[in-house]
Design a protein around this motif. Structure first.
Motif, PDB file in Angstrom:
ATOM      1  N   SER B 348      51.119 -28.409  -4.616  1.00  0.00           N
ATOM      2  CA  SER B 348      52.243 -27.818  -5.361  1.00  0.00           C
ATOM      3  C   SER B 348      51.867 -27.520  -6.804  1.00  0.00           C
ATOM      4  O   SER B 348      52.271 -26.485  -7.362  1.00  0.00           O
ATOM      5  N   LEU B 349      51.091 -28.417  -7.412  1.00  0.00           N
ATOM      6  CA  LEU B 349      50.680 -28.185  -8.808  1.00  0.00           C
ATOM      7  C   LEU B 349      49.780 -26.951  -8.900  1.00  0.00           C
ATOM      8  O   LEU B 349      49.912 -26.136  -9.823  1.00  0.00           O
ATOM      9  N   GLN B 350      48.882 -26.811  -7.919  1.00  0.00           N
ATOM     10  CA  GLN B 350      47.999 -25.639  -7.933  1.00  0.00           C
ATOM     11  C   GLN B 350      48.803 -24.357  -7.761  1.00  0.00           C
ATOM     12  O   GLN B 350      48.523 -23.344  -8.403  1.00  0.00           O
ATOM     13  N   GLN B 351      49.831 -24.434  -6.908  1.00  0.00           N
ATOM     14  CA  GLN B 351      50.688 -23.245  -6.729  1.00  0.00           C
ATOM     15  C   GLN B 351      51.451 -22.933  -8.014  1.00  0.00           C
ATOM     16  O   GLN B 351      51.589 -21.778  -8.407  1.00  0.00           O
ATOM     17  N   LEU B 352      51.932 -23.972  -8.664  1.00  0.00           N
ATOM     18  CA  LEU B 352      52.693 -23.762  -9.901  1.00  0.00           C
ATOM     19  C   LEU B 352      51.831 -23.126 -10.976  1.00  0.00           C
ATOM     20  O   LEU B 352      52.305 -22.345 -11.796  1.00  0.00           O
ATOM     21  N   ARG B 353      50.566 -23.473 -10.968  1.00  0.00           N
ATOM     22  CA  ARG B 353      49.651 -22.943 -11.971  1.00  0.00           C
ATOM     23  C   ARG B 353      49.535 -21.428 -11.860  1.00  0.00           C
ATOM     24  O   ARG B 353      49.359 -20.724 -12.852  1.00  0.00           O
ATOM     25  N   THR B 354      49.691 -20.941 -10.631  1.00  0.00           N
ATOM     26  CA  THR B 354      49.509 -19.505 -10.423  1.00  0.00           C
ATOM     27  C   THR B 354      50.818 -18.733 -10.436  1.00  0.00           C
ATOM     28  O   THR B 354      50.826 -17.524 -10.300  1.00  0.00           O
ATOM     29  N   THR B 355      51.936 -19.440 -10.538  1.00  0.00           N
ATOM     30  CA  THR B 355      53.220 -18.715 -10.540  1.00  0.00           C
ATOM     31  C   THR B 355      53.884 -18.860 -11.907  1.00  0.00           C
ATOM     32  O   THR B 355      53.701 -19.863 -12.599  1.00  0.00           O
ATOM     33  N   GLU B 356      54.623 -17.855 -12.235  1.00  0.00           N
ATOM     34  CA  GLU B 356      55.338 -17.886 -13.515  1.00  0.00           C
ATOM     35  C   GLU B 356      56.700 -18.517 -13.269  1.00  0.00           C
ATOM     36  O   GLU B 356      57.464 -18.061 -12.417  1.00  0.00           O
TER      37      GLU B 356
END
Lengths: 358, 437
Positions: B348-356
């Protein structure tokens, strides 16, 4: 007790001013629907003042004495609303044991909290009412939370049957003539609903009163009524060790006389409180309502139930009381989910009691 | 080759450090490089620090040193496991930086949440990600936030399988010692009589079960501290309630995992250790002797399927034979299942890093505790001072002085609580007192 053919005889038992008011409101609604009702309970404590209009039960007896009377034998259902809900379980147990001793079926007992709560307060209310046959909950939020926590409980410890019945324990609307509250033009009335338990920090109540004084001074075309929301020892002050001579209160700020909470709410333009349950009445009656957000979302301050109501503001956001009139409305979805969305609660209760008979 | 995912976990009390430890079960392919900062506090159990050290790098910086550490911004994410308002204060202290240049911030709860969920969640709103145990927490949060400006709060379910699920490889039940471990909790039950009854019921059960051993695992040693303050250590409660215990009944201070991996049964009132027992192949039973009282967390654990009155149990042989596995539906609801694991946190953290992700838009009428953290911090500090909890008061006031370096009263109060001379401290506290409401 005489009852119309087919109608139930419902005995509503209270033991203080707040529960007597709720029982009288419920009795009026039940009678309107053809039910026979009797209210019973303790007479008011002469050493205490109440913020509510006098609600004398029809029969003045303590719950303990009622247990020994034959009133319970003739009742088809008991609505029991006690100040200390822990007394409820011993009352219900005694009632059932006596009925068994007399070889009669025990009339079903219904009860419930007299305010809409969430979180730990709601769980405590559930615990306090575990012994009853039917638990009245205000709204969907309470129903969902209680259903979630009890869904896996063992069959030998079943929860009471749940019923959402709305905000039956407070007047649904202000009296005729006060439907719209205070006048659209000044002078306006602000009701400050003050509580014994909040703000809980040392000095918190004095700080809140100083703020009310400041608002009253800045808004001479408003009247500010400081209204206690629960009963109090006659002559005692809301703020412990309050010395009137140390305060210079403006002429447009007063402490409410006993018995006037509902009439003040009815004629008010706005209401402010930390977490009084009567703010729900103000909201439901369409009064501009401000929950003081300065004390945070805290179990000890009673504010957790108000998270998401859309009416929580910081004290510093109001300099002049006219600004209260511009506040956004309460979140209606939230208000309805807390019980305001249910207007047929008494019909639901009658149906549920019919089903319990079978 | 991808670079490692640098994770900093910050904990203060022992429970928070245990929560950090429980998260550190990441599969190798995620290449998570863990640093744990244990905020120095008196009484933190040494075993917990030793265990934290084995998980990666161990830091021992106080709050001010962490917030100003030059390496802080090298981390990909920071997990904040602090108590009360500090959880919000820490986020505010870092949120002056935009998300693109600061590490992602996440937080969670230490174990099963038995009370103050709404309050606790209100401190956590605004974090980039909040770890929840399972569907129970998720549903409660959804109900709480519906229709509010916080409804978009990102969450991830990390589950209650805190020990990697050793169950399958553990000693078979029949080969284990006839031993029941009781996982003591400091404040559940809280009432002195209930605590005395609890010890007496366990001792009576030991007397009825001479071929078993009943071990009470104290939550803390007498010289240690945890988040909750206990008035009477369990060793004293034993003396006060039963005086001379039976020979097969004793306190045992060995680490809980060691006890659980060799015992047949584990009993509790409402401890998260219930789920640890399952991890270690030990059969849990929940003590029902205090009723459904929410003050003991019993309203939550009553649904476990293994809720029993121990004073009504014939003996431990009978209990061992009759006791089944916990209710699988309740386990899933609580978050104990293979589908919820800490690995999800990193994903989830990796996904958050790529989403605004848009920060919450302030909306008139909607407040959370995060909006008023500084005032609350001062009130909490004053409460800690009233209780004589100097470590907590120091920690709060240090944080306050970081948030408002020019605030003179915060600085003075901090100097007062740092004073070790009791009389001088009292004098300084009187001189610097301000009504904070």
């Amino acid at each position: 007790m005489q009852s119309a053919e087919g109608a139930m005889t419902i005995l509503l038992i209270s033991d203080n001013d707040r529960s007597a008011l709720a029982c009288n409101l419920l009795a009026a609604q039940l009678r309107k629907r053809g039910q026979t009702c009797l209210t019973a309970g303790l007479s008011m404590d002469p050493k205490r003042d109440s913020p509510f209009p006098l609600s004398q039960p029809q029969v003045t007896l303590s719950p303990e004495v009622l247990l020994a009377s034959n009133l319970l034998e003739t009742a088809s259902a008991l609505g029991v609303f006690l100040k200390q809900p822990r007394k409820l379980s011993s009352f219900i147990e005694s009632h059932r044991n006596l009925a068994a001793q007399r070889r009669r079926p025990a009339a079903p007992v219904f009860s419930g909290p007299l305010q809409a709560s969430l979180g730990d307060a709601l769980m405590q209310q559930l615990y306090d009412h575990l012994g009853c046959d039917l638990l009245l909950l205000p709204g969907e939020r309470q129903h969902q939370a209680v259903t979630a926590i009890t869904q896996h409980w063992p069959s030998e410890s079943p929860p009471p049957r749940l019923l959402t019945t709305g905000l039956w324990f407070m007047p649904e609307r202000p009296p005729i003539g006060s439907l719209n509250g205070g006048s659209a033009t000044p002078p306006h009335l602000l009701v400050a609903l003050v509580q014994d338990q909040a703000p809980s920090a040392t000095g918190g109540k004095s700080q809140l009163l100083r703020q009310l004084v400041q608002w009253a001074e800045a808004s001479p075309d408003w009247s500010v009524v400081v209204q206690r929301d629960g009963n109090w020892d006659r002559g005692s002050h809301w703020i412990p060790r309050f010395k009137p001579e140390e305060w210079s209160l403006p002429n447009n700020l007063v402490f409410a006389a006993p018995g006037q909470l509902l009439s003040h709410l009815a004629s008010s333009s706005a209401c402010v409180t930390v977490s009084s349950p009567w703010a729900m009445t103000a909201m439901s009656w369409g009064r501009k309502t401000m929950l003081v957000g300065d004390y945070g979302i805290h179990t000890n301050e009673g504010t957790t139930s108000w998270f998401g109501c859309g009416s929580m503001h910081r004290l510093q956001s109001i300099q002049h009381l006219d600004q209260l009139l511009e506040l956004p409305d309460t979140n209606q979805v939230w208000l309805e989910s807390m019980g305001w969305g249910i207007h047929d609660g008494v019909d639901r209760l009658i149906n549920a009691l019919e089903e319990l008979k079978t | 080759m991808s670079s490692p995912f640098r994770l900093l976990l910050i904990g203060d009390s022992d429970s928070q450090l245990l929560a950090c430890e429980a998260l550190c079960q990441f599969p190798d392919h995620l290449k998570v490089d863990v640093t744990i900062n244990a905020i120095p506090r008196d009484g933190t159990p040494a075993t917990i620090l030793q265990r934290a050290q084995t998980l990666g790098t161990l830091w021992r910086f106080d709050m001010g040193q962490v917030l100003t550490h030059p390496d802080l911004h090298q981390f990909d994410a920071i997990g904040v496991y602090l108590t009360g308002s500090k959880i919000s204060d820490f986020r505010l202290a870092l949120s002056l930086l935009s998300r693109s240049v600061r590490p992602l911030l996440f937080c969670g709860f230490n174990g099963v949440v038995l009370e103050k969920f709404l309050e606790g969640m209100s401190w956590r709103l605004g974090y980039d990600l909040i770890c929840l145990n399972g569907p129970r927490d998720q549903d409660a949060l959804q109900q709480m936030l519906i229709g509010s400006p916080f409804a978009g709060q990102a969450t991830v379910l990390t589950g209650l399988r805190r020990n990697g699920g050793h169950g399958a490889a553990s000693i078979p039940h029949d080969n284990r010692r006839r031993q029941m471990v009781f996982a003591e909790q400091v404040v559940m039950p809280r009432d002195e009589q209930d605590r005395a009854d609890m010890v007496r019921i366990l001792a009576d059960l030991a007397r009825r079960s001479p071929n078993w051993e009943v071990l009470i695992k104290p939550r803390i040693a007498p010289d240690e501290t945890t988040f909750h303050q206990a008035e009477t250590h369990i060793s004293k409660t034993v003396l006060q309630s039963i005086g001379q215990p039976p020979s097969n009944f004793r306190l045992d201070y060995r680490p809980l995992p060691e006890l659980l991996s060799q015992s047949r049964l584990m009993a509790t009132v409402s401890s998260t250790a219930f789920f640890d027992a399952l991890d270690f192949g030990c059969k849990p039973v929940v003590m029902a002797d205090f009723g459904m009282n929410p003050a003991n967390g019993s309203h939550v654990f009553a649904g476990s399927g293994v809720w029993r009155r121990l004073d009504a149990v014939e003996d431990l042989n009978a209990l061992d034979q009759a006791l089944g596995q916990p209710n699988p539906e309740w386990l899933a609801w609580m978050g104990y299942g293979r589908e919820w694991k800490p690995e999800q946190l990193i994903v989830s953290l990796q996904q958050l890093r790529t989403t605004e992700q848009e920060p919450f838009q302030a909306k008139s009428g909607y407040l959370s505790n995060a909006n008023l953290s500084f005032n609350q911090l001062r009130r909490d500090a004053e409460r800690a001072i009233q209780e004589g909890n100097w470590t907590e008061a120091q920690s709060l006031l240090k944080l306050g002085s970081l948030m408002r370096p020019t605030h003179r009263n915060i600085a003075r109060r901090l100097r007062a609580v740092e004073q070790t001379n009791r009389l001088l401290r009292q004098l300084l506290l009187i001189l610097t007192y301000r009504d904070v409401g």
